[in-house]
Scaffold this motif. Structure first.
Motif, PDB file in Angstrom:
ATOM      1  N   LYS A   1       0.861  -1.191   0.000  1.00 26.63           N
ATOM      2  CA  LYS A   1       0.000   0.000   0.000  1.00 26.63           C
ATOM      3  C   LYS A   1       0.896   1.239   0.000  1.00 26.63           C
ATOM      4  O   LYS A   1       1.737   1.398   0.891  1.00 26.63           O
ATOM      5  CB  LYS A   1      -0.911  -0.022   1.225  1.00 26.63           C
ATOM      6  CG  LYS A   1      -1.966   1.049   1.155  1.00 26.63           C
ATOM      7  CD  LYS A   1      -3.160   0.739   2.029  1.00 26.63           C
ATOM      8  CE  LYS A   1      -4.171   1.863   1.893  1.00 26.63           C
ATOM      9  NZ  LYS A   1      -5.336   1.683   2.707  1.00 26.63           N
TER      10      LYS A   1
ATOM     11  N   THR B   1       5.167   4.556   3.263  1.00 24.80           N
ATOM     12  CA  THR B   1       4.525   5.668   3.962  1.00 24.80           C
ATOM     13  C   THR B   1       5.027   7.051   3.557  1.00 24.80           C
ATOM     14  O   THR B   1       6.106   7.198   2.987  1.00 24.80           O
ATOM     15  CB  THR B   1       4.775   5.505   5.466  1.00 24.80           C
ATOM     16  OG1 THR B   1       6.189   5.524   5.676  1.00 24.80           O
ATOM     17  CG2 THR B   1       4.189   4.207   5.987  1.00 24.80           C
TER      18      THR B   1
ATOM     19  N   LEU C   1       3.648  -1.267   4.013  1.00 25.56           N
ATOM     20  CA  LEU C   1       3.074   0.077   3.964  1.00 25.56           C
ATOM     21  C   LEU C   1       4.204   1.014   3.546  1.00 25.56           C
ATOM     22  O   LEU C   1       5.199   1.143   4.261  1.00 25.56           O
ATOM     23  CB  LEU C   1       2.543   0.491   5.339  1.00 25.56           C
ATOM     24  CG  LEU C   1       1.410  -0.356   5.933  1.00 25.56           C
ATOM     25  CD1 LEU C   1       1.042   0.167   7.325  1.00 25.56           C
ATOM     26  CD2 LEU C   1       0.181  -0.342   5.020  1.00 25.56           C
TER      27      LEU C   1
ATOM     28  N   ARG D   1      -5.380  -1.682  11.789  1.00 22.16           N
ATOM     29  CA  ARG D   1      -6.241  -2.529  10.956  1.00 22.16           C
ATOM     30  C   ARG D   1      -5.510  -3.826  10.596  1.00 22.16           C
ATOM     31  O   ARG D   1      -6.072  -4.920  10.670  1.00 22.16           O
ATOM     32  CB  ARG D   1      -6.577  -1.742   9.678  1.00 22.16           C
ATOM     33  CG  ARG D   1      -7.806  -2.174   8.939  1.00 22.16           C
ATOM     34  CD  ARG D   1      -8.111  -1.148   7.844  1.00 22.16           C
ATOM     35  NE  ARG D   1      -7.058  -1.131   6.824  1.00 22.16           N
ATOM     36  CZ  ARG D   1      -7.096  -1.846   5.694  1.00 22.16           C
ATOM     37  NH1 ARG D   1      -8.125  -2.628   5.440  1.00 22.16           N
ATOM     38  NH2 ARG D   1      -6.121  -1.785   4.809  1.00 22.16           N
ATOM     39  N   LEU D   2      -4.245  -3.685  10.227  1.00 24.47           N
ATOM     40  CA  LEU D   2      -3.465  -4.859   9.820  1.00 24.47           C
ATOM     41  C   LEU D   2      -3.244  -5.830  10.976  1.00 24.47           C
ATOM     42  O   LEU D   2      -3.155  -7.034  10.777  1.00 24.47           O
ATOM     43  CB  LEU D   2      -2.098  -4.433   9.258  1.00 24.47           C
ATOM     44  CG  LEU D   2      -2.124  -3.673   7.935  1.00 24.47           C
ATOM     45  CD1 LEU D   2      -0.707  -3.259   7.540  1.00 24.47           C
ATOM     46  CD2 LEU D   2      -2.733  -4.529   6.827  1.00 24.47           C
TER      47      LEU D   2
ATOM     48  N   LYS E   1      -1.778   8.437   9.465  1.00 22.67           N
ATOM     49  CA  LYS E   1      -2.476   7.355   8.768  1.00 22.67           C
ATOM     50  C   LYS E   1      -1.781   6.024   8.989  1.00 22.67           C
ATOM     51  O   LYS E   1      -2.420   4.977   9.049  1.00 22.67           O
ATOM     52  CB  LYS E   1      -2.475   7.652   7.256  1.00 22.67           C
ATOM     53  CG  LYS E   1      -3.844   7.916   6.695  1.00 22.67           C
ATOM     54  CD  LYS E   1      -3.766   7.979   5.202  1.00 22.67           C
ATOM     55  CE  LYS E   1      -4.387   9.276   4.694  1.00 22.67           C
ATOM     56  NZ  LYS E   1      -3.940   9.649   3.367  1.00 22.67           N
TER      57      LYS E   1
ATOM     58  N   SER F   1      -3.074   4.166  12.058  1.00 26.12           N
ATOM     59  CA  SER F   1      -4.413   3.587  11.931  1.00 26.12           C
ATOM     60  C   SER F   1      -4.372   2.383  10.981  1.00 26.12           C
ATOM     61  O   SER F   1      -5.054   1.374  11.209  1.00 26.12           O
ATOM     62  CB  SER F   1      -5.449   4.624  11.495  1.00 26.12           C
ATOM     63  OG  SER F   1      -5.026   5.272  10.334  1.00 26.12           O
ATOM     64  N   GLU F   2      -3.540   2.455   9.935  1.00 28.60           N
ATOM     65  CA  GLU F   2      -3.381   1.304   9.027  1.00 28.60           C
ATOM     66  C   GLU F   2      -2.806   0.102   9.761  1.00 28.60           C
ATOM     67  O   GLU F   2      -3.267  -1.031   9.578  1.00 28.60           O
ATOM     68  CB  GLU F   2      -2.428   1.662   7.875  1.00 28.60           C
ATOM     69  CG  GLU F   2      -3.077   2.410   6.740  1.00 28.60           C
ATOM     70  CD  GLU F   2      -4.095   1.581   5.986  1.00 28.60           C
ATOM     71  OE1 GLU F   2      -3.876   0.367   5.806  1.00 28.60           O
ATOM     72  OE2 GLU F   2      -5.120   2.147   5.584  1.00 28.60           O
TER      73      GLU F   2
END
Ligand code: SAH
Ligand code: SF4
Ligand code: F3S
Length: 470
Positions: A17, A56, A54, A73-74, A66, A69-70
């Protein structure tokens, strides 16, 4: 390498991502190419991946936050995978990794690996090490990481489409007072012309037609020339334009102080160079430009715009703006608003100033209140949107060369890009992806143009691109 000696590594899934700028998009693709060699195939889903990276961005506080928060979730996916007896690794790469390093693992223990923006060529080795305990590598290495990278397979290039980014320069020595890039990406480094040419040739052979040369400060490019000595960005553009198959060239992001005569001449003489330039100015106020350490005035910026327009009358400009830099008054802001009118940017990115740790501007006492920043941001955005809409309307009932890039939403439809990067929708067979066609535009929906492929361009008056006040 983890799988050295293992000829058939077992298939594993990778999810990358990417946040932030195009440099990160490029780096994300290189990481995917590197891990493909290790047996990883890409997946669009994070939850069934064996490795999530990620990549970033640290540029503003929101971008940076962000990441956490990612990771939150992961962590749920990682826990669920563990319950199924499967291991998921989480790697944080890019500019937050570079800036925060070990702090990330402290705050988010689910993270297995923190890898700085200069070290991702070591990913396989670092991941193997992180199986035992979290690893952090944010050193600036001496070796050129580009040399250590795996080139993309033909299939990967094709899957990514007919236009591609190629990083030619990295890092920044400008030290604008608000900006983290010189700290997260390091000093300016340019890749040699021969390496870039080899990379673009490979892309062209796999069907790429449009290339954007990218760098944090791309027009400071000064890579080793093929014949010895050093090449400018203009030299590089002329060279890349000679590669068979490459029909459209762009470059981003530029600094006004590094626009030299050779680059201006390239805009006049090189038909492949698209008439569109992102040339961030940040503010229209001389007082703010000085405080930002931009090292140029409003007049000097306008002079660059005028010279580029003389060389290429069809050129359209876009910019980045920061509102609410410390000490910005209503008068300073009014100067920014007037500059937008003078230059007539076709569109622009706008940001409220975000104090970044370690940058000089963050410690200036005179910070602008959030409410004033928001108000100015909205006013500037309204002006820019108005101009963008007017420009888009002007682009209807005209003809443009359009590179057909991918299928559209409707059956039988393809989407391409105008020279000004607006999406253009036409009815055409899929087999025509990669062709550059002449399109007569017939309609507009928000920022997208619609049109028909035509044989020959009709006679047209030039677009009204310049402002009144120059
Ligand atoms: N190298 C490019 C882009 C840098 S980052 C250049 O020199 O223009 C992209 C944009 O983010 C910048 O142009 C600037 O407008 C914005 N930006 C950078 N730091 C910021 C900060 N601290 N707060 C708000 N916007 C910022
Ligand atoms: Fe940041 Fe300024 Fe360098 Fe752009 S030129 S990357 S804004 S320091
Ligand atoms: Fe962000 Fe790093 Fe690019 S901070 S804008 S990802 S260079």
């Amino acid at each position: 390498m983890t799988d050295a000696g293992d000829p058939t590594p077992k298939p594993r899934k990778l999810h990358v991502k990417s946040f932030g700028c195009q440099m990160n998009v490029y780096d994300s693709q290189r990481m995917a190419d590197l891990m493909a060699r290790e047996g990883y195939t890409e997946t669009a889903r994070a939850d069934d991946a064996d490795l999530v990276i990620l990549n970033t961005c640290h540029i503003r506080e929101k971008a940076s936050d962000k990441v956490y928060s990612e990771i939150g979730r992961l962590r749920e996916f990682k826990d669920a995978a563990a319950r199924d007896g499967r291991q998921m690794q989480i790697a944080v790469a890019g500019c937050v990794a570079q800036a925060e390093g070990a702090e990330i693992v402290r705050r988010a223990p689910a993270v297995d690996l923190v890898v700085g923006s200069q070290n991702y060529h070591k990913l396989p080795e670092l991941l193997a090490r992180s199986a035992r305990k979290p690893v952090v590598d944010t050193e600036f290495p001496v070796e050129d990481r580009f040399d250590a990278l795996t080139p993309p397979s033909r299939r990967a290039i094709r899957a990514r489409g007919v236009s591609a980014f190629v990083t030619v320069q990295e890092g920044c020595d400008k030290f604008c007072a608000f900006c983290v890039v010189p700290y997260t990406r390091g000093i300016e480094v340019s890749r040699p012309v021969a390496r870039i040419v080899a990379e673009v040739e490979r892309l062209a052979e796999a069907g790429v037609r449009a290339v954007t040369l990218i760098g944090q400060n791309v027009n400071a490019y000064h890579g080793a020339a093929e014949t010895g000595g050093s090449a400018t960005l203009a030299d590089l553009l002329y060279r890349v334009a000679r590669i068979p198959g490459i029909a459209q060239l762009r470059y981003t992001t530029s600094h006004p102080n590094d626009v030299d005569e050779t680059l201006i001449a390239a805009h006049r003489d090189l038909p492949q160079l698209m008439p569109q330039l992102h040339l961030p100015v940040q503010s229209g106020s001389d007082r703010m430009l000085a405080a930002m350490n931009r090292k140029h005035t409003r007049e000097q910026y306008l002079d660059v715009i005028v010279r580029l327009r003389e060389a290429q009358p069809d050129i359209a400009f876009t910019s980045d703006f920061i509102v609410g830099f410390p000490g910005e008054t209503d008068k300073d802001f009014a100067d920014t608003m007037s500059l937008v009118d003078v230059v007539q940017f076709t569109t622009s990115y706008t940001f409220a100033y975000s104090p970044r740790p370690g940058t000089p501007a963050a410690s200036i006492a005179e910070q602008v209140p959030e409410a004033a920043k928001t108000e100015r941001l909205h006013a500037l955005q309204a002006k820019i949107r108005e101009r963008e809409a007017a420009f888009n309307r002007q682009c209807v009932n005209r003809s443009f060369d359009v590179l057909l890039e991918k299928p559209g939403k409707l059956p039988g439809q393809l989407v391409g890009r105008s020279p000004y990067l607006q999406p253009v929708h036409v009815m055409a067979d899929r087999s025509r992806i990669g062709e550059i066609v002449r399109v007569h535009t017939t309609g507009l929906m928000v920022n997208s143009l619609f049109g028909d492929i035509i044989a020959a361009p009709p006679q047209e008056a030039p677009l009204a691109l310049a402002g009144a006040g120059e």
